[in-house]
Structures are given as structure tokens and as C-alpha cells.
Design an enzyme around this catalytic site. Structure first.
Site, PDB file in Angstrom:
ATOM      1  N   HIS A  20      -1.893  -0.005 -15.613  1.00 44.60           N
ATOM      2  CA  HIS A  20      -0.928  -0.348 -16.670  1.00 44.60           C
ATOM      3  C   HIS A  20      -1.186   0.462 -17.944  1.00 44.60           C
ATOM      4  O   HIS A  20      -0.928  -0.006 -19.054  1.00 44.60           O
ATOM      5  CB  HIS A  20      -0.919  -1.857 -16.947  1.00 44.60           C
ATOM      6  N   THR A  21      -1.736   1.630 -17.756  1.00 47.44           N
ATOM      7  CA  THR A  21      -1.960   2.543 -18.886  1.00 47.44           C
ATOM      8  C   THR A  21      -0.939   3.673 -18.882  1.00 47.44           C
ATOM      9  O   THR A  21      -0.685   4.270 -19.918  1.00 47.44           O
ATOM     10  CB  THR A  21      -3.361   3.169 -18.785  1.00 47.44           C
ATOM     11  N   GLY A 107       0.852  -2.014  -2.472  1.00 43.28           N
ATOM     12  CA  GLY A 107       0.155  -1.524  -3.656  1.00 43.28           C
ATOM     13  C   GLY A 107      -0.440  -0.140  -3.493  1.00 43.28           C
ATOM     14  O   GLY A 107      -1.251   0.287  -4.309  1.00 43.28           O
ATOM     15  N   SER A 110       3.780   3.181  -1.467  1.00 45.25           N
ATOM     16  CA  SER A 110       4.649   3.626  -0.384  1.00 45.25           C
ATOM     17  C   SER A 110       5.965   4.145  -0.944  1.00 45.25           C
ATOM     18  O   SER A 110       6.536   5.098  -0.417  1.00 45.25           O
ATOM     19  CB  SER A 110       4.922   2.465   0.571  1.00 45.25           C
ATOM     20  N   ASP A 158       2.041   6.975  -9.892  1.00 39.36           N
ATOM     21  CA  ASP A 158       2.096   7.102  -8.431  1.00 39.36           C
ATOM     22  C   ASP A 158       2.632   8.467  -8.018  1.00 39.36           C
ATOM     23  O   ASP A 158       2.126   9.103  -7.099  1.00 39.36           O
ATOM     24  CB  ASP A 158       3.002   6.004  -7.851  1.00 39.36           C
ATOM     25  N   TYR A 208       6.320  -7.025 -13.420  1.00 42.48           N
ATOM     26  CA  TYR A 208       6.020  -5.664 -13.887  1.00 42.48           C
ATOM     27  C   TYR A 208       6.888  -5.248 -15.087  1.00 42.48           C
ATOM     28  O   TYR A 208       6.374  -4.819 -16.119  1.00 42.48           O
ATOM     29  CB  TYR A 208       6.203  -4.669 -12.732  1.00 42.48           C
TER      30      TYR A 208
HETATM   31  C1  GLA Z   1       2.683   0.619 -10.404  1.00 43.06           C
HETATM   32  C2  GLA Z   1       3.581   1.611 -11.132  1.00 43.06           C
HETATM   33  C3  GLA Z   1       2.750   2.646 -11.893  1.00 43.06           C
HETATM   34  C4  GLA Z   1       1.703   1.967 -12.756  1.00 43.06           C
HETATM   35  C5  GLA Z   1       0.929   0.908 -11.972  1.00 43.06           C
HETATM   36  C6  GLA Z   1      -0.002   0.098 -12.841  1.00 43.06           C
HETATM   37  O1  GLA Z   1       1.967   1.271  -9.383  1.00 43.06           O
HETATM   38  O2  GLA Z   1       4.411   2.286 -10.218  1.00 43.06           O
HETATM   39  O3  GLA Z   1       3.590   3.463 -12.658  1.00 43.06           O
HETATM   40  O4  GLA Z   1       2.255   1.429 -13.920  1.00 43.06           O
HETATM   41  O5  GLA Z   1       1.791   0.010 -11.304  1.00 43.06           O
HETATM   42  O6  GLA Z   1      -1.044   0.893 -13.274  1.00 43.06           O
END
Ligand code: GLA
Length: 351
Positions: A20-21, A107, A110, A158, A208
Site C-alpha cells: 500500500h505504498t 494475491g 493474476s 503488480d 482496497y
Molecule cells: C494490490 C494492487 C497494488 C498495490 C498492492 C498493495 O496488489 O494491485 O497496486 O497497491 O495491492 O501494496
């Protein structure tokens, strides 16, 4: 040379630390894994897309000139086609065969793997190799698909991990500059594993987007362009829970730097402590854990993991554990190590 067939592969990712950064202009340390999604694309000679998702045994079909949004995996196919066209990239009619081995909603990104593989396949089929957009632009385009077509306002973590992944290295990403630095990941016999909490998560429907909105509000109240630029002393001006959210982001950024340092120094035990601290912060300050995740983290620690934490957006998904060489890996865990990033594969002769 016009290509009639291409195969693109894009990996999922594990984020070592830095959660979450990304959308807060902060730091993260992900790596691409071996599991991923491949898309085989074949020119159709008609302005249509015919897609088949092998693992689900589901199909989609639409005209390139006229199509509506859809749900599930179809959202990504339609979204990628639309965003490519909107970016001025001509998309050719194609038959797409999609297959993969990243657990969906687990998580491990995918969805980013699917977006990136689709994007590379369609770009290569369109014979734009000489003018392939830079990978950073591909990452942005894929993130637009997440937010506009799949309803999750994600950052770039991601997609960058999938696109820039390297064997043997984690990627230290600074989201304020999008600078990416490879950090060798050799753990001297220690092993990283992931285990599914069993709770499927959809970023769009979980908390989220709410977290993202809270962070935006917190940075507005502090008058900074992103939370990572907030001064630690100013956080007390924020109302709860915004103060807790901001505190997580600032401390998590520091843990990313300390984690990269631990890798450079060959100190896996220090890394393990950072994983535990990150998890506690995600649970207590950022509040994105869940019962199933807590149980999974507890099980891993019980089985002898030196460190464990939730990875990705939270509210379910996967948990990462770090084990010393002498400890046996518990049943049901998947060992992970850094693997190469997204790429075109050789087309099998029989394709
Ligand atoms: C998900 C989101 C990313 C990121 C993470 C938390 O994977 O797709 O952009 O914010 O959560 O770090």
C-alpha cells in the site's frame, strides 16, 4: 514482417515488502515469480477478437469497433483492447488462447499477469515491434484497465513487477520517480514460500478503493502531493483512522529500505523481522487483514517461519513466509523465487 502468431508470457509477483505504498508515492520491493499467464494470439483477418480462457473453459467474442464492458476475465481482454486503441495503437483482429498457473484472486497478481500478457501479445501481433511503447507505458496502460474496466484503483506495483522482473533479483521501486533498481536476492539457503489464505479477494469489491481514498484525503489534509512526502511530526494533525493509515505508509517505506539493506548485507533474519513488522502494521494500522489471513500467518509462524505477512492488497489472498534452512517447509506451501519478467516466447511449430 507481419506476424501471424505470437505467444506472450507475463509472470505474477510476490511483494517482499512495501504494501500500500505504490499509490502513495512510496517504496516497494517485489519480484516476478515463475508462475504466470500466457496468451497465444493468432491473426484472424477480420476485425474481431475471439478469446478462449482455457482454465475456465470460457469464451468471449466481440467486434473491434464496437464492444461493451464485461465482468471477470473478459473485463481485462476488452479493457486492454480498448486502452490500446485509445492510445492510438491499431489492434488487429485476433484469436486469443489464454492459459495460466497463477491462482486467481490469490494475491499473486493474476490480473496484472493477464493484462501484461494480453498487451504484449496484441502489440507483437500488430507488428509494432520497432515502435513498441516503453514498458513503463505498458504498465500505465494496464493500470488504467484495472481502474476503468475492472474497478480497482490500483497502483503500478503488480504491473512493474511483472514487466521488469529479473531472475535472482527483487526490484526496489521508488514510485515517486518510477526508478527501479535490481537488488540481488540470495538468502543463503533461507526460503520464501507463499500459501493461500483460502479467502478469494477481489480488489474492486474489497476495501482496497476505500483505503486508497483515505490516503488521498489524508494527503490533501496535510497539503502534500503524496503521503510519502508527509512529515512524521505532522501525522498527529490527522483524524483517525487517517493518522493510522499515514503512519503505516511512512513506516512501511522505511522497512522497504531496511529490507533492501538486509538483502545486501545477507541478513535474512533481519528481513524476517521486517516481514513481521510489516504484517503487524497492515493488520493494526492499515487494517487490511482478515480472519483467514491471521490464521494463515499464525500457522506459518507455528510451523517455524521466522517471518510471515500478508502480501498484496489484503482482505484475503496469499501470505508470504520466510524459513531458515534448517526448518522443513510445511505442506501446502509453494516455494517462490525471483524469475524473469514478461516476454514473447518462441511460437511452437504446431501452434
Ligand atoms: C494490490 C494492487 C497494488 C498495490 C498492492 C498493495 O496488489 O494491485 O497496486 O497497491 O495491492 O501494496
Amino acid at each position: 514482417v507481419a506476424r501471424d502468431r505470437v505467444v506472450a508470457f507475463a509472470p505474477g509477483r510476490v511483494n517482499l515488502i512495501g504494501e500500500h505504498t505504490d499509490y502513495n508515492g512510496g517504496l516497494a520491493l517485489p519480484f516476478a515469480i515463475a508462475a504466470g499467464v500466457s496468451v497465444r494470439a493468432e491473426r484472424l483477418g477480420e476485425p474481431r477478437i475471439e478469446a478462449y480462457a482455457r482454465d475456465l473453459d470460457e469464451r468471449d467474442e466481440f467486434a473491434l469497433t464496437d464492444f461493451a464492458p464485461a465482468d471477470g476475465w473478459r473485463a481485462f481482454v476488452r479493457g486492454i483492447v480498448h486502452e490500446l486503441q485509445a492510445a492510438g495503437v491499431p489492434v488487429v483482429g485476433a484469436r486469443l488462447l489464454i492459459s495460466g498457473d497463477v491462482p486467481r484472486g490469490g494475491g499473486l497478481s493474476s490480473s496484472a499477469a493477464l493484462e501484461v500478457a494480453l498487451c504484449l501479445a496484441l502489440l507483437a501481433l500488430g507488428d509494432r515491434e520497432d515502435e513498441m511503447p516503453p514498458r513503463i507505458e505498458i504498465a500505465r496502460l494496464c493500470a488504467r484497465v484495472e481502474s476503468r474496466w475492472a474497478g480497482a484503483q490500483t497502483g503500478l506495483l503488480d504491473q512493474l513487477a511483472s514487466l521488469y522482473g529479473q531472475e535472482h533479483a527483487a526490484l526496489l521501486i521508488d514510485f515517486s520517480t518510477l526508478r527501479i533498481e535490481a537488488v540481488a536476492l540470495s538468502l543463503g539457503g533461507w526460503r520464501l514460500v507463499v500459501v493461500d489464505s483460502g479467502e478469494r479477494h477481489s480488489l474492486a469489491s474489497s476495501g482496497y478503493n476505500k483505503r486508497r481514498a483515505e490516503c488521498r484525503l489524508a494527503s490533501e489534509l496535510l497539503g502534500v502531493p503524496s503521503l510519502s512526502e508527509a512529515a512524521p511530526d505532522d501525522l498527529s494533525r490527522l483524524p483517525e483512522p487517517l493518522r493510522r493509515r499515514a503512519e503505516h505508509v511512512l513506516l512501511e517505506n522505511q522497512r522497504v529500505l531496511a529490507g533492501a539493506q538486509a538483502l545486501c548485507d545477507g541478513e535474512p533474519r533481519a528481513l524476517a523481522s521486517l516481514l513481521n513488522a510489516s504484517h503487524a502494521s497492515l493488520r493494526d494500522l492499515f487494517e487490511v487483514s482478515s480472519e483467514a489471513v491471521e490464521r494463515t500467518v499464525g500457522d506459518l509462524l507455528q510451523a517455524g517461519a521466522a517471518g510471515a505477512r500478508l502480501i498484496g492488497g489484503g482482505f484475503g489472498g496469499s501470505v508470504l513466509g520466510l524459513f531458515a534452512p534448517s526448518v522443513a517447509l510445511p505442506v501446502g506451501t509453494l516455494e517462490v523465487r525471483p524469475a524473469a519478467g514478461a516476454r514473447l516466447l518462441a511460437v511452437p511449430a504446431t501452434a
